[in-house]
Motif scaffolding. Structure first.
Motif, mmCIF file in Angstrom:
data_model
loop_
_atom_site.group_PDB
_atom_site.id
_atom_site.type_symbol
_atom_site.label_atom_id
_atom_site.label_comp_id
_atom_site.label_asym_id
_atom_site.label_seq_id
_atom_site.Cartn_x
_atom_site.Cartn_y
_atom_site.Cartn_z
ATOM 1 N N THR A 67 0.851 -1.184 0.000
ATOM 2 C CA THR A 67 0.000 0.000 0.000
ATOM 3 C C THR A 67 0.887 1.235 0.000
ATOM 4 O O THR A 67 1.815 1.320 0.792
ATOM 5 C CB THR A 67 -0.883 0.008 1.267
ATOM 6 N N VAL A 68 0.632 2.153 -0.925
ATOM 7 C CA VAL A 68 1.379 3.412 -0.982
ATOM 8 C C VAL A 68 0.381 4.557 -0.863
ATOM 9 O O VAL A 68 -0.576 4.628 -1.652
ATOM 10 C CB VAL A 68 2.187 3.537 -2.294
ATOM 11 N N ALA A 69 0.595 5.421 0.129
ATOM 12 C CA ALA A 69 -0.292 6.560 0.371
ATOM 13 C C ALA A 69 -1.764 6.124 0.368
ATOM 14 O O ALA A 69 -2.631 6.780 -0.203
ATOM 15 C CB ALA A 69 -0.050 7.659 -0.659
ATOM 16 N N GLY A 70 -2.024 4.988 1.007
ATOM 17 C CA GLY A 70 -3.396 4.525 1.178
ATOM 18 C C GLY A 70 -3.961 3.728 0.012
ATOM 19 O O GLY A 70 -5.072 3.214 0.096
ATOM 20 N N THR A 71 -3.195 3.603 -1.077
ATOM 21 C CA THR A 71 -3.678 2.854 -2.246
ATOM 22 C C THR A 71 -3.041 1.467 -2.299
ATOM 23 O O THR A 71 -1.810 1.350 -2.261
ATOM 24 C CB THR A 71 -3.344 3.614 -3.541
ATOM 25 N N ASP A 72 -3.872 0.451 -2.377
ATOM 26 C CA ASP A 72 -3.397 -0.928 -2.502
ATOM 27 C C ASP A 72 -2.983 -1.152 -3.959
ATOM 28 O O ASP A 72 -3.833 -1.220 -4.854
ATOM 29 C CB ASP A 72 -4.534 -1.870 -2.093
ATOM 30 N N LEU A 73 -1.668 -1.260 -4.210
ATOM 31 C CA LEU A 73 -1.188 -1.347 -5.590
ATOM 32 C C LEU A 73 -1.683 -2.615 -6.293
ATOM 33 O O LEU A 73 -1.834 -2.640 -7.507
ATOM 34 C CB LEU A 73 0.344 -1.295 -5.638
ATOM 35 N N GLY A 74 -1.931 -3.663 -5.506
ATOM 36 C CA GLY A 74 -2.401 -4.925 -6.077
ATOM 37 C C GLY A 74 -3.785 -4.816 -6.696
ATOM 38 O O GLY A 74 -4.180 -5.661 -7.498
ATOM 39 N N ARG A 75 -4.529 -3.773 -6.329
ATOM 40 C CA ARG A 75 -5.886 -3.604 -6.865
ATOM 41 C C ARG A 75 -5.911 -2.794 -8.148
ATOM 42 O O ARG A 75 -6.969 -2.590 -8.747
ATOM 43 C CB ARG A 75 -6.777 -2.896 -5.831
ATOM 44 N N LEU A 76 -4.751 -2.268 -8.560
ATOM 45 C CA LEU A 76 -4.706 -1.427 -9.761
ATOM 46 C C LEU A 76 -4.310 -2.261 -10.972
ATOM 47 O O LEU A 76 -3.396 -3.084 -10.888
ATOM 48 C CB LEU A 76 -3.678 -0.301 -9.573
ATOM 49 N N ASP A 77 -4.979 -2.055 -12.106
ATOM 50 C CA ASP A 77 -4.518 -2.704 -13.330
ATOM 51 C C ASP A 77 -3.316 -1.911 -13.866
ATOM 52 O O ASP A 77 -2.940 -0.890 -13.298
ATOM 53 C CB ASP A 77 -5.652 -2.830 -14.366
ATOM 54 N N GLU A 78 -2.713 -2.397 -14.947
ATOM 55 C CA GLU A 78 -1.443 -1.805 -15.397
ATOM 56 C C GLU A 78 -1.568 -0.303 -15.704
ATOM 57 O O GLU A 78 -0.690 0.471 -15.356
ATOM 58 C CB GLU A 78 -0.903 -2.547 -16.624
ATOM 59 N N ASP A 79 -2.664 0.097 -16.357
ATOM 60 C CA ASP A 79 -2.838 1.515 -16.697
ATOM 61 C C ASP A 79 -2.994 2.370 -15.447
ATOM 62 O O ASP A 79 -2.380 3.431 -15.325
ATOM 63 C CB ASP A 79 -4.080 1.704 -17.578
ATOM 64 N N ALA A 80 -3.821 1.882 -14.526
ATOM 65 C CA ALA A 80 -4.056 2.643 -13.298
ATOM 66 C C ALA A 80 -2.780 2.715 -12.472
ATOM 67 O O ALA A 80 -2.469 3.749 -11.865
ATOM 68 C CB ALA A 80 -5.178 1.986 -12.485
ATOM 69 N N LEU A 81 -2.010 1.628 -12.484
ATOM 70 C CA LEU A 81 -0.756 1.603 -11.734
ATOM 71 C C LEU A 81 0.227 2.616 -12.336
ATOM 72 O O LEU A 81 0.894 3.353 -11.604
ATOM 73 C CB LEU A 81 -0.160 0.193 -11.754
ATOM 74 N N ALA A 82 0.296 2.666 -13.656
ATOM 75 C CA ALA A 82 1.209 3.620 -14.309
ATOM 76 C C ALA A 82 0.801 5.054 -13.974
ATOM 77 O O ALA A 82 1.654 5.900 -13.705
ATOM 78 C CB ALA A 82 1.200 3.394 -15.823
ATOM 79 N N ARG A 83 -0.492 5.333 -13.971
ATOM 80 C CA ARG A 83 -0.962 6.680 -13.613
ATOM 81 C C ARG A 83 -0.635 7.002 -12.163
ATOM 82 O O ARG A 83 -0.186 8.099 -11.842
ATOM 83 C CB ARG A 83 -2.481 6.799 -13.847
ATOM 84 N N PHE A 84 -0.862 6.019 -11.300
ATOM 85 C CA PHE A 84 -0.587 6.227 -9.880
ATOM 86 C C PHE A 84 0.897 6.522 -9.658
ATOM 87 O O PHE A 84 1.273 7.437 -8.918
ATOM 88 C CB PHE A 84 -1.016 5.003 -9.068
ATOM 89 N N ARG A 85 1.743 5.713 -10.329
ATOM 90 C CA ARG A 85 3.196 5.924 -10.222
ATOM 91 C C ARG A 85 3.579 7.335 -10.630
ATOM 92 O O ARG A 85 4.347 8.010 -9.948
ATOM 93 C CB ARG A 85 3.917 4.940 -11.151
ATOM 94 N N GLY A 86 3.048 7.768 -11.759
ATOM 95 C CA GLY A 86 3.393 9.081 -12.287
ATOM 96 C C GLY A 86 3.030 10.211 -11.336
ATOM 97 O O GLY A 86 3.724 11.215 -11.249
ATOM 98 N N ARG A 87 1.935 10.055 -10.627
ATOM 99 C CA ARG A 87 1.450 11.084 -9.712
ATOM 100 C C ARG A 87 2.100 11.014 -8.340
ATOM 101 O O ARG A 87 2.367 12.026 -7.720
ATOM 102 C CB ARG A 87 -0.058 10.861 -9.480
ATOM 103 N N SER A 88 2.314 9.804 -7.851
ATOM 104 C CA SER A 88 2.558 9.635 -6.411
ATOM 105 C C SER A 88 3.936 9.135 -6.030
ATOM 106 O O SER A 88 4.286 9.135 -4.859
ATOM 107 C CB SER A 88 1.522 8.657 -5.837
ATOM 108 N N ILE A 89 4.714 8.665 -7.021
ATOM 109 C CA ILE A 89 6.002 8.060 -6.681
ATOM 110 C C ILE A 89 7.096 8.682 -7.534
ATOM 111 O O ILE A 89 7.008 8.694 -8.766
ATOM 112 C CB ILE A 89 5.963 6.532 -6.912
ATOM 113 N N GLY A 90 8.110 9.231 -6.884
ATOM 114 C CA GLY A 90 9.272 9.767 -7.587
ATOM 115 C C GLY A 90 10.433 8.808 -7.430
ATOM 116 O O GLY A 90 10.648 8.269 -6.341
ATOM 117 N N ILE A 91 11.171 8.569 -8.516
ATOM 118 C CA ILE A 91 12.259 7.591 -8.467
ATOM 119 C C ILE A 91 13.559 8.221 -8.959
ATOM 120 O O ILE A 91 13.584 8.875 -10.002
ATOM 121 C CB ILE A 91 11.946 6.371 -9.365
#
Ligand SMILES: Nc1ncnc2c1ncn2[C@@H]1O[C@H](COP(=O)(O)OP(=O)(O)O)[C@@H](O)[C@H]1O
Ligand SMILES: [Mg+2]
Length: 227
Positions: A67-91
């Motif tokens: 879970t990152v910032a309250g979002t369970d990553l396992g519940r996101l499909d690939e598109d939603a995960l990519a969007r979430f990454r872009g918004r919420s995770i800096g690498i």
């Protein structure tokens, strides 16, 4: 709703095929509080980079919950995960990973454009100012020093104001003084933005700057030993 920035529960992951298959993460549970800086240390091959990739949503575990910032990553499909990454995770990577055919400004604007930010170019320019590169907006990566390239990478990672920032040996390709500058920058920006930082490092001095150190050994979190 969890107030953790990152919550890992019983993360298990094997990588590779056939005889080269490796059980890399062997049941890792770890919570990172909002605003915390955690140093991830441990011997080479212990799974630090892989764990960071799992936290960043770039690698899915075989089992366990992330879970990152309250979002369970396992519940996101690939598109939603990519969007979430872009918004919420800096690498930030050791080897910078800038797009060589794009200028510094274009590299930093890229994640903002992907997130449909209306003022991507202006925000990217402001981020480059913040890392001391306001005079290098139109330079290509090959025209910049290693330290400058890593500053661009830091600006790119922080541009979308991510909830968490993960950095994998961000000073590993830099000389000591330049590396020190990058570290100061990372911690200053983390403080200013109220972001959470998970930092993989071999450098004990760098690990000491973090609020807490987590040590991995052979894919497991080593229990802290009282000093
Ligand atoms: N794609 C892969 N296929 C097979 N084994 C892998 C793969 N990626 C990593 N490994 C293995 O997993 C272990 C942990 O790797 P890594 O997470 O890079 O460790 P660290 O960052 O702590 O040095 C190593 O033994 C490595 O060889
Ligand atoms: Mg590594």
């Amino acid at each position: 709703m969890s107030d953790k920035a990152v919550s890992l529960s019983e993360i298990d992951l094997s990588l590779g095929r056939g005889p080269s298959r490796v059980h890399v993460l062997r049941g890792i549970s770890l919570d990172v509080e909002k605003g915390e800086a955690v140093g991830l240390v441990g011997p080479s091959g212990s799974g630090k980079s892989t764990l960071l990739m799992v936290m960043a949503g770039l690698e899915r575990p075989d089992s366990g919950r992330i879970t990152v910032a309250g979002t369970d990553l396992g519940r996101l499909d690939e598109d939603a995960l990519a969007r979430f990454r872009g918004r919420s995770i800096g690498i930030v990577f050791q080897a910078f990973h800038l797009v060589p055919t794009m200028t510094a400004l274009e590299n930093v604007a890229l994640p903002l454009e992907l997130a449909d930010a209306p003022d991507a170019q202006a925000r990217a320019a402001a981020e480059l100012e913040a890392v001391g590169l306001g005079h290098r907006l139109n330079h290509y990566p090959a025209q910049l020093s290693g330290g400058e390239q890593q500053r661009v990478a830091v600006a790119r990672a922080l541009a979308p104001n991510p909830a968490i920032l993960v950095a994998d040996e961000p000073t590993g390709n830099l000389d000591e003084a330049t590396g020190r500058g990058i570290v100061d920058l990372l911690f200053r920006l983390k403080r200013e933005r109220g972001a959470t930082l998970v930092l993989v490092t071999h450098d004990p001095g760098l690990a000491q700057l973090c609020d807490r150190t987590v040590r991995l050994r052979a894919g497991l979190v080593e229990e802290p030993v009282a000093a």
